[in-house]
Design a protein around this motif. Structure first.
Motif, PDB file in Angstrom:
ATOM      1  N   GLU A  41       0.847  -1.193   0.000  1.00 51.26           N
ATOM      2  CA  GLU A  41       0.000   0.000   0.000  1.00 51.26           C
ATOM      3  C   GLU A  41       0.883   1.242   0.000  1.00 51.26           C
ATOM      4  O   GLU A  41       1.854   1.322   0.747  1.00 51.26           O
ATOM      5  N   GLY A  42       0.550   2.175  -0.855  1.00 53.50           N
ATOM      6  CA  GLY A  42       1.332   3.398  -0.927  1.00 53.50           C
ATOM      7  C   GLY A  42       1.118   4.113  -2.255  1.00 53.50           C
ATOM      8  O   GLY A  42       0.246   3.737  -3.046  1.00 53.50           O
ATOM      9  N   THR A  43       1.938   5.135  -2.501  1.00 50.70           N
ATOM     10  CA  THR A  43       1.782   5.982  -3.683  1.00 50.70           C
ATOM     11  C   THR A  43       2.988   5.845  -4.607  1.00 50.70           C
ATOM     12  O   THR A  43       4.131   5.873  -4.164  1.00 50.70           O
ATOM     13  N   ILE A  44       2.701   5.665  -5.891  1.00 49.93           N
ATOM     14  CA  ILE A  44       3.710   5.649  -6.946  1.00 49.93           C
ATOM     15  C   ILE A  44       3.579   6.968  -7.713  1.00 49.93           C
ATOM     16  O   ILE A  44       2.489   7.311  -8.176  1.00 49.93           O
ATOM     17  N   THR A  45       4.661   7.701  -7.835  1.00 51.20           N
ATOM     18  CA  THR A  45       4.637   8.953  -8.600  1.00 51.20           C
ATOM     19  C   THR A  45       5.130   8.701 -10.017  1.00 51.20           C
ATOM     20  O   THR A  45       6.229   8.175 -10.212  1.00 51.20           O
ATOM     21  N   MET A  46       4.310   9.089 -10.972  1.00 53.14           N
ATOM     22  CA  MET A  46       4.661   8.873 -12.376  1.00 53.14           C
ATOM     23  C   MET A  46       4.562  10.172 -13.161  1.00 53.14           C
ATOM     24  O   MET A  46       3.579  10.895 -13.037  1.00 53.14           O
ATOM     25  N   ILE A  63      -3.127   7.237 -20.488  1.00 49.74           N
ATOM     26  CA  ILE A  63      -2.413   6.868 -19.271  1.00 49.74           C
ATOM     27  C   ILE A  63      -3.330   6.937 -18.059  1.00 49.74           C
ATOM     28  O   ILE A  63      -3.220   6.134 -17.126  1.00 49.74           O
ATOM     29  N   GLU A  64      -4.293   7.843 -18.055  1.00 51.73           N
ATOM     30  CA  GLU A  64      -5.251   7.916 -16.948  1.00 51.73           C
ATOM     31  C   GLU A  64      -6.099   6.653 -16.887  1.00 51.73           C
ATOM     32  O   GLU A  64      -6.393   6.143 -15.791  1.00 51.73           O
ATOM     33  N   ASP A  65      -6.488   6.131 -18.039  1.00 50.74           N
ATOM     34  CA  ASP A  65      -7.257   4.880 -18.077  1.00 50.74           C
ATOM     35  C   ASP A  65      -6.418   3.713 -17.576  1.00 50.74           C
ATOM     36  O   ASP A  65      -6.919   2.838 -16.854  1.00 50.74           O
ATOM     37  N   LYS A  66      -5.140   3.663 -17.949  1.00 54.71           N
ATOM     38  CA  LYS A  66      -4.262   2.573 -17.509  1.00 54.71           C
ATOM     39  C   LYS A  66      -4.048   2.636 -15.991  1.00 54.71           C
ATOM     40  O   LYS A  66      -3.975   1.596 -15.319  1.00 54.71           O
ATOM     41  N   PHE A  70      -5.101  -0.289 -13.180  1.00 53.48           N
ATOM     42  CA  PHE A  70      -4.138  -0.858 -12.236  1.00 53.48           C
ATOM     43  C   PHE A  70      -4.601  -0.654 -10.800  1.00 53.48           C
ATOM     44  O   PHE A  70      -4.492  -1.557  -9.962  1.00 53.48           O
ATOM     45  N   GLN A  71      -5.108   0.523 -10.497  1.00 53.15           N
ATOM     46  CA  GLN A  71      -5.572   0.815  -9.137  1.00 53.15           C
ATOM     47  C   GLN A  71      -6.785  -0.023  -8.775  1.00 53.15           C
ATOM     48  O   GLN A  71      -6.968  -0.384  -7.598  1.00 53.15           O
ATOM     49  N   GLU A  72      -7.602  -0.344  -9.737  1.00 53.07           N
ATOM     50  CA  GLU A  72      -8.757  -1.203  -9.455  1.00 53.07           C
ATOM     51  C   GLU A  72      -8.307  -2.612  -9.114  1.00 53.07           C
ATOM     52  O   GLU A  72      -8.872  -3.264  -8.237  1.00 53.07           O
ATOM     53  N   GLU A  73      -7.267  -3.078  -9.794  1.00 49.65           N
ATOM     54  CA  GLU A  73      -6.757  -4.423  -9.526  1.00 49.65           C
ATOM     55  C   GLU A  73      -5.981  -4.483  -8.217  1.00 49.65           C
ATOM     56  O   GLU A  73      -6.006  -5.501  -7.519  1.00 49.65           O
ATOM     57  N   TYR A  74      -5.301  -3.369  -7.871  1.00 47.34           N
ATOM     58  CA  TYR A  74      -4.519  -3.313  -6.633  1.00 47.34           C
ATOM     59  C   TYR A  74      -4.986  -2.106  -5.827  1.00 47.34           C
ATOM     60  O   TYR A  74      -4.391  -1.010  -5.913  1.00 47.34           O
ATOM     61  N   ASP A  80       0.149   8.590  -8.658  1.00 48.40           N
ATOM     62  CA  ASP A  80       0.031  10.047  -8.789  1.00 48.40           C
ATOM     63  C   ASP A  80       0.657  10.467 -10.118  1.00 48.40           C
ATOM     64  O   ASP A  80       1.867  10.377 -10.304  1.00 48.40           O
ATOM     65  N   LEU A  81      -0.171  10.911 -11.073  1.00 53.06           N
ATOM     66  CA  LEU A  81       0.302  11.305 -12.389  1.00 53.06           C
ATOM     67  C   LEU A  81       0.684  12.786 -12.410  1.00 53.06           C
ATOM     68  O   LEU A  81      -0.131  13.642 -12.081  1.00 53.06           O
TER      69      LEU A  81
END
Length: 440
Positions: A41-46, A63-66, A70-74, A80-81
């Motif tokens: 659990e945490g934040t990935i900055t992209m 990229i927002e859809d991707k 991913f967030q729905e699966e995990y 954070d885009l």
């Protein structure tokens, strides 16, 4: 008493061994759990740049859809885009690295060609090898993998390839009674013959321009086997017989065969393009361009009856083109599980299906063989032909000071194409400046 103490010590030792084994087993169980990262659990900055627009003119929708997928699966992961214009990407990234505030994931601009070696040497980019199987790695084209490899390690995932190709105005070919090259393939001698037949009555056979950061002319310099730097990037090699021979072939088009306009080799990008594409001009039959020009020539403003061809082959007998490889890199983190999650997201957005999607919508060629095999340009013969060239693409050297090296070389190429220096003199002079840069 002594016997009693020995018994106690033996018991403590046995218990310690069992406790150690228990702790070791527990640690191994935790580290060997292949699904442990899924619970992180945490934040990935992209960071990412704009791509193709949707109906709402949102160039970040893909990229927002991707990210949403991913967030729905995990559910424990938040990505954070940070939306960053391509023109500002490298400078902002350098500032972030200097302030030790780099993102977890960032894109590699396809125009940049490859992974930034400076960032690798600074130790901020993480190797990607631990997150790919050999079968997964084998699905990428060799030249794409090479662009992301340094010191035998893979840094990031290549996602797309760009190339330069010859664009032929078929209307001019027809008017002049000249047959286009069969399957878009020709030798240098065949190329010269056709350019001579196309030249005349206010039409020139060929033209291009010379400018730092632009490489439309460079496949001529490479066609006999030349290359700017040695494999280890430590020596200047563009003064070799092969490179001089290649430049001579380009110069001869202007001064020996006289199949180019006087302006050929100058810096006028727009004028060069309009001479081939503008409806009120069309004074040049053949010009080399990067992939973007294909879409422009298919659009309404510059709609042209054209075909895509290879650069003519030289002494190597093999076609060559200059290309770039776009993709993503992952930055180092002390949290190994976080890096695994970031790696999984990078794999998610660079899968075979996503590379096909990007090819169809963004006009670039897949770096995966499996994506190319799906023929994303089956309904676009010009793009399909250009895609064939991607496996022949050679990348510019990845030297940290390449921008300065490039500028020194391009300046001398301009002098050669202006007739102020011979190809040998120009490439020798470029070497003096380049060697000084290499020795800094």
């Amino acid at each position: 008493m002594k016997k009693w103490l020995m018994t106690i010590l033996s018991l403590v030792l046995v218990l310690g061994i069992f406790a150690g084994c228990s702790n070791k087993d527990a640690s191994n169980d935790k580290n060997d759990d292949p699904d442990a990262w899924k619970k992180w659990e945490g934040t990935i900055t992209m960071w990412d740049g704009p791509r193709w627009a949707d109906k709402k003119d949102n160039k970040y929708h893909w990229i927002e859809d991707k990210i949403a997928e991913f967030q729905e699966e995990y559910p424990g992961v938040k990505i954070d885009l940070v939306k960053t214009p391509w023109a500002e990407m490298n400078d902002k990234l350098s500032v972030a690295i200097a302030g030790r505030a780099w993102p977890d994931i960032a894109p590699v601009d396809i125009s940049g060609g490859s992974v930034n070696i400076n960032h690798i040497k600074q130790g901020v980019v993480a190797p990607f090898d631990p997150y790919l199987t050999e079968d997964e790695k084998a699905d990428f084209y060799d030249n794409a993998v090479e662009a992301y490899t340094y010191d035998s390690k893979l840094y990031g995932i290549p996602n797309s390839i760009s190339v330069h190709a010859m664009l032929l105005n078929l209307d001019i070919f027809e008017e002049k009674g000249v047959e286009p090259p069969k399957d878009g393939k020709w030798t240098y001698d065949e190329f010269v013959e056709k350019m001579e037949a196309l030249t005349g009555d206010k039409v020139d056979g060929f033209s291009t321009y010379i400018l730092p950061g632009y490489y439309e002319a460079w496949p001529f310099l490479l066609m006999d086997g030349g290359y700017p730097l040695s494999e280890d990037l430590s020596e200047y090699t563009f003064d070799s017989e092969e490179a001089i021979s290649g430049l001579q072939k380009l110069v001869d088009l202007k001064f020996k065969y006289e199949v180019t306009p006087e302006s050929m080799g100058g810096q006028d990008v727009g004028g060069t393009w309009k001479a081939w594409a503008a409806n009120d001009q069309r004074t040049v039959a053949v010009e080399p361009w990067a992939t973007w020009a294909i879409a422009s020539a298919q659009g309404e403003e510059f709609k042209t009856n054209f075909m895509v061809a290879q650069y003519p082959t030289g002494k190597t007998g093999e076609p060559v083109t200059i290309g770039g490889v776009g993709g993503w890199v992952m930055f180092n983190s002390e949290d190994e599980t976080k890096k695994r999650v970031a790696a999984e997201f990078v794999k998610h957005i660079s899968s075979t299906d996503e590379q096909v999607t990007m090819a169809k919508n963004y006009g670039i060629f897949p770096a995966r063989k499996s994506a190319a095999e799906q023929e994303p340009f089956a309904d676009n013969p010009q793009m399909a032909k250009a895609q064939e060239l991607s496996k022949h693409a050679v990348m510019v050297p990845r030297h940290p000071s390449w921008a300065r090296i490039d500028e020194a070389i391009q300046k001398q190429l301009q002098l050669a194409l202006n007739g102020e220096k011979t190809p040998k003199e120009a490439l020798k002079s470029a070497g003096e400046t380049v060697e000084a840069i290499l020795n800094e």
